[in-house]
Design an enzyme around this catalytic site. Structure first.
Site, mmCIF file in Angstrom:
data_model
loop_
_atom_site.group_PDB
_atom_site.id
_atom_site.type_symbol
_atom_site.label_atom_id
_atom_site.label_comp_id
_atom_site.label_asym_id
_atom_site.label_seq_id
_atom_site.Cartn_x
_atom_site.Cartn_y
_atom_site.Cartn_z
ATOM 1 N N HIS A 88 0.713 -1.012 0.202
ATOM 2 C CA HIS A 88 -0.032 0.093 -0.154
ATOM 3 C C HIS A 88 0.912 1.287 0.106
ATOM 4 C CE1 HIS A 88 -3.951 -2.143 0.831
ATOM 5 N NE2 HIS A 88 -3.050 -3.010 1.507
ATOM 6 N N ASN A 161 -10.361 -2.688 2.733
ATOM 7 C CA ASN A 161 -10.040 -2.526 1.332
ATOM 8 C C ASN A 161 -11.305 -2.511 0.413
ATOM 9 O OD1 ASN A 161 -7.401 -3.352 1.204
ATOM 10 N ND2 ASN A 161 -7.614 -5.445 1.099
ATOM 11 N N TYR A 375 0.824 -4.478 11.870
ATOM 12 C CA TYR A 375 0.858 -2.988 11.600
ATOM 13 C C TYR A 375 1.671 -2.074 12.575
ATOM 14 C CZ TYR A 375 -2.677 -3.855 8.257
ATOM 15 O OH TYR A 375 -3.137 -4.474 7.144
HETATM 16 FE FE1 HDE Z 1 -2.735 -4.898 5.453
HETATM 17 N N1 HDE Z 1 -0.733 -4.174 5.695
HETATM 18 N N2 HDE Z 1 -1.928 -6.568 6.010
HETATM 19 N N3 HDE Z 1 -4.378 -5.689 4.792
HETATM 20 N N4 HDE Z 1 -3.110 -3.049 4.866
HETATM 21 C C1 HDE Z 1 -0.433 -2.631 5.567
HETATM 22 O O1 HDE Z 1 0.782 -1.565 7.245
HETATM 23 C C2 HDE Z 1 -0.672 -7.016 6.715
HETATM 24 C C3 HDE Z 1 -4.730 -6.882 4.842
HETATM 25 C C4 HDE Z 1 -4.421 -2.748 4.405
HETATM 26 O O2 HDE Z 1 -3.192 3.565 4.004
HETATM 27 C C5 HDE Z 1 1.102 -2.509 6.343
HETATM 28 O O3 HDE Z 1 1.122 0.611 7.411
HETATM 29 C C6 HDE Z 1 -0.564 -8.358 7.102
HETATM 30 C C7 HDE Z 1 -6.182 -7.193 4.558
HETATM 31 C C8 HDE Z 1 -4.510 -1.316 4.178
HETATM 32 O O4 HDE Z 1 -1.543 3.269 5.434
HETATM 33 C C9 HDE Z 1 1.250 -3.994 6.837
HETATM 34 C C10 HDE Z 1 -1.975 -9.026 6.547
HETATM 35 C C11 HDE Z 1 -6.455 -5.965 4.425
HETATM 36 C C12 HDE Z 1 -3.185 -0.950 4.318
HETATM 37 C C13 HDE Z 1 0.343 -4.621 6.456
HETATM 38 C C14 HDE Z 1 -2.389 -7.880 5.605
HETATM 39 C C15 HDE Z 1 -5.619 -5.096 4.634
HETATM 40 C C16 HDE Z 1 -2.512 -1.935 4.654
HETATM 41 C C17 HDE Z 1 2.022 -2.157 5.257
HETATM 42 C C18 HDE Z 1 -2.285 -10.435 6.496
HETATM 43 C C19 HDE Z 1 -8.147 -5.419 4.454
HETATM 44 C C20 HDE Z 1 -2.803 0.496 4.108
HETATM 45 C C21 HDE Z 1 2.180 -0.540 5.871
HETATM 46 C C22 HDE Z 1 -2.617 -10.908 7.822
HETATM 47 C C23 HDE Z 1 -8.919 -5.566 5.155
HETATM 48 C C24 HDE Z 1 -3.007 1.519 5.206
HETATM 49 C C25 HDE Z 1 1.241 -0.321 7.049
HETATM 50 C C26 HDE Z 1 -2.542 2.851 4.920
HETATM 51 C C27 HDE Z 1 -1.080 -1.828 5.108
HETATM 52 C C28 HDE Z 1 0.136 -6.082 6.868
HETATM 53 C C29 HDE Z 1 -3.673 -8.222 5.259
HETATM 54 C C30 HDE Z 1 -5.527 -3.687 4.486
HETATM 55 C C31 HDE Z 1 2.790 -4.143 6.460
HETATM 56 C C32 HDE Z 1 0.336 -9.106 7.862
HETATM 57 C C33 HDE Z 1 -6.808 -8.399 4.661
HETATM 58 C C34 HDE Z 1 -5.801 -0.458 3.542
HETATM 59 O O5 HDE Z 1 1.228 -3.656 8.466
#
Ligand code: HDE
Length: 706
Positions: A88, A161, A375
């Site tokens: 992202h 999302n 996160y």
């Molecule tokens: Fe994320 N995800 N994600 N994700 N995600 C990040 O956090 C992660 C997942 C989502 O505008 C990271 O600050 C794991 C689902 C958004 O700043 C990180 C898993 C959904 C954003 C991370 C998921 C999301 C992130 C990268 C699997 C929808 C951007 C930078 C378990 C419900 C937020 C950060 C923004 C960002 C990890 C799966 C949505 C690495 C480990 C499912 C919208 O922490």
């Protein structure tokens, strides 16, 4: 000079003789240069005499190490970037508010949901997932929809999302998924796209991704803009009321302007014409006062429903059809302020799924549990200090008090002696726990053996994929097949293509067959499903974009191609009619200086032909006149403008003089109800037609021009 500080977080002041000056605000000046301009200083506040030349020994001599101004300036510049988000990375944020329609006290004690009409400030960041910060907006990808609610009882981050399911079921696989989706490590490409071997290799070996793949290959992954897409919390969460009763909840964002996506060929061209298309759209809408709006919806259900539902509500690859549990609309989100500084706000905002408030709680969805670790961890790396929560965009707007201290870049430094709890100091003894008021975890009973296992129902990989496919309109199904075919055609290894098609046979034979044909592939044996598909799931109309069309043209944009002598009367009528339905107009002309209209007045242009291709508009108009029509008909940029608009099924309005252009592009041979002649007093029919958004028959009948 005496320095006075206070312990209330207020900025210290400095006494210079008689004068009291606030310290460290950055921006206040202590001297004035010519006119009203502030004096340029170093970061230490030392006035600078020359910002053009490095200090050298002699006119042509070497630079001197003692040039502290040069060294400080370059040093700071060298460190301007922080690591981009590991996923992202490309995003765009805006401020706004959330307003309740009603009290949700029956299901949650969350303070923000108690009082009808109450507004809570929010910051929202939209994003793509796979590309780096500089990647184009129209990549085929999932969009992030992350909302930070600054509530009176702490910040709540709903990090969702625009697709209600996910690729994987267990957070353990997230690094693998992202490695596979991002550029391949040896070559560093392809950027911001999944059309490559590694991605399809991985997902073809992970049949749990099938449902999400159908969404990702659908037009949901190429939204027209953020304003026209839904958002989903994805996981099942809990709401907990005052009495401690828990209700399961799925969160939804419903765009007030309705759903809309672009076509793939259009997306590819938008990326070239305006890689910032989505962020510009949001910025423009907010700055012109056309505030984007979504309704917050909740699907509420209890343990009994969860037990009877044929899938596991803790499985993030499944959704609950709205037809089974209706979405109750409980409030609205309005984005009404753009950021002042992109870095400070959009880049530094740190969302964390574990930022919840009393009354909102987690479930055991293993993906959510993993996210709760990830996160917080990632913010430390990205923002560099555990004090990231004190950055203005991240800090709560409600009072907060704790004994955490120090660390890199500590800017909120408590004063006084007490920094631990319990303590027996009488004055300034600091904050205390709040039994009955503070956050309490829902006391879910837990049992079972420790182990690395997946719940049984998680093994159903195809039922809801089939339901999603069956819920699409024919044109949407065609786009899904086209997208799979396109992506798999970029995959080098035939075995990977085969494996994907073998999996898809478990979803829909016709879909698998169409893709196989498109690849020139003999239909492979179907993969053996880990669990038989649940058949007979009723299609869910809510899953289709087109089935939920807004049938209005509000918030959309029309490109009007003009030449010298363009008919003023038609133009004015058109403008009025489009403004009335809430849409925007851009003038596209041979030169940016504009044209002279039929009345002899100068009409300024927003785009030069070629710089404003029709992919940037929802509909187009050809407002031409006889003298220049032939020149226009020979211009390749004009021909692209028209033939693309036609191929992309857009409404085309034209004046009679534009016929040579319609003829040179072949549109004249294929006229349909989406190509409308404009005459003075007659523009209404065109504007009405625009509300249909697209004339899909052209694609279904495979009418082509060019
Ligand atoms: Fe994320 N995800 N994600 N994700 N995600 C990040 O956090 C992660 C997942 C989502 O505008 C990271 O600050 C794991 C689902 C958004 O700043 C990180 C898993 C959904 C954003 C991370 C998921 C999301 C992130 C990268 C699997 C929808 C951007 C930078 C378990 C419900 C937020 C950060 C923004 C960002 C990890 C799966 C949505 C690495 C480990 C499912 C919208 O922490």
């Amino acid at each position: 000079m005496a320095e006075h500080t206070n312990g209330n977080g207020r900025r210290p002041t400095v006494q210079y003789g008689e004068e009291t000056v606030e310290r460290g605000a950055g921006g206040e000046t202590h001297q004035v240069a010519d006119g009203d301009q502030p004096v340029l200083t170093t970061r230490q506040g030392t006035p600078i005499v020359d910002d053009q030349n490095t200090l050298t020994a002699g006119e042509r001599g070497p630079a001197l190490l003692e040039d502290f101004h040069f060294r400080e300036k370059i040093f700071h510049f060298d460190h301007e970037r922080i690591p981009e988000r590991v996923v992202h990375a490309r995003g765009f944020g805006a401020h706004g508010y959330f307003e309740n329609y009603e009290s949700l006290a029956d299901v949650t004690r969350a303070d923000l949901f108690q009082r009808p009409g109450e507004q809570t400030p929010v910051f929202v960041r939209f994003s793509t997932v796979a590309g780096s910060k500089g990647s184009p907006d129209l990549a085929r990808d999932v969009r992030g929809f992350a909302t930070k609610f600054y509530t009176r009882e702490g910040n709540w981050d709903l990090v969702g999302n625009n697709i209600p399911v996910f690729f994987i079921q267990d957070a353990m696989k997230f690094p693998d998924l992202i490695h596979a989706a991002k550029e391949e490590p040896d070559r560093g490409f392809p950027q911001a796209q999944t059309a490559h071997d590694n991605f399809w290799d991985f997902v073809s070996l992970m049949p749990e991704s099938t449902h999400m793949l159908l969404w990702a290959m659908s037009d949901r992954a190429i939204p027209r803009s953020f304003r026209f897409m839904e958002g989903f919390g994805v996981h099942t969460f809990r709401l907990v009321n005052e009495a401690g009763r828990s209700t399961f909840v799925k969160f939804h964002w419903k765009p007030v302007l309705g759903l809309q996506s672009v076509m793939w060929n259009e997306a590819v061209k938008i990326n070239g014409a305006d890689p910032d298309f989505h962020r510009r759209d949001l910025w423009d809408a907010i700055t012109r006062g056309d505030f984007p709006e979504w309704e917050l919806g909740v699907q509420l259900f209890d343990e009994e429903f969860a037990d009877e539902f044929p899938f596991d509500v803790l499985d993030a690859t499944k959704l609950i059809p709205e037809e089974d549990v209706p979405v109750r609309r409980v409030g609205r989100l309005v984005l009404n302020r753009v950021v002042d500084n992109f870095f400070a706000e959009t880049e530094q905002v740190a969302f964390c799924t574990q930022h919840v408030v009393p009354g909102i709680d987690f479930t055991n969805d293993p993906l959510l549990q993993g996210r709760n670790f990830s996160y917080l961890d990632t913010q430390l790396k990205r923002l560099g200090s555990p004090n990231f929560t004190d950055l203005p965009i991240n800090a709560p707007k409600c009072p907060f008090a704790h004994f955490q201290q120090d660390g890199h870049m500590a800017a909120r430094n408590p004063v006084g002696r007490v920094n631990y709890e319990p303590n027996s100091w009488e004055d300034g003894s600091g904050p205390r726990e709040a039994p009955g008021v503070g956050f309490e975890s829902f006391p879910e009973e837990l049992a079972g053996a420790k182990g690395r296992v997946r719940p049984e129902l998680f093994a159903d990989h195809y039922s809801q994929a089939k339901q999603f496919y069956d819920s699409q309109e024919p044109i949407e199904q065609k786009h899904i097949a086209d997208a799979f075919t396109f992506e798999l055609s970029k995959v080098d290894r035939p075995a990977i293509r085969e494996r994907v098609v073998a999996n898809l046979r478990n979803v829909d034979e016709e879909l698998a067959g169409t893709i196989a044909d498109g690849l020139g592939l003999e239909l492979p044996e179907a993969t053996e499903p880990a669990r038989p598909r649940v058949d007979g799931l009723a299609p869910s109309p809510a899953l289709s974009i087109l089935g939920n069309g807004p049938e209005e043209f509000r918030g959309r944009q029309v490109g009007i191609l003009v030449c010298d002598g363009a008919d003023n009367v038609v133009l004015d009528e058109l403008r009025d009619a489009l403004t009335e339905v809430g849409s925007q107009v851009e003038i596209v002309a041979p030169v940016i200086g504009g044209v002279l209209t039929s009345s002899g007045s100068v009409l300024g242009a927003d785009q030069k032909i070629g710089g404003g291709p029709s992919v940037l508009y929802d509909a187009v108009v050809l407002l031409l006149c006889d003298e220049e029509a032939d020149t226009f008909a020979d211009d390749p940029a004009v021909r692209d403008f028209v033939s693309d608009a036609f191929q992309h099924c857009k409404m085309i309005g034209y004046t009679a003089a534009a016929m040579p252009v319609l003829e040179s592009t072949g549109v004249a041979r294929a006229m349909d109800a989406g190509v409308v002649e404009l005459e003075a007093g007659e523009v209404g029919r065109f504007v009405q037609q625009c509300a249909q958004l697209r004339y899909w028959d052209r694609e279904l009948d495979t009418v082509s021009v060019g």
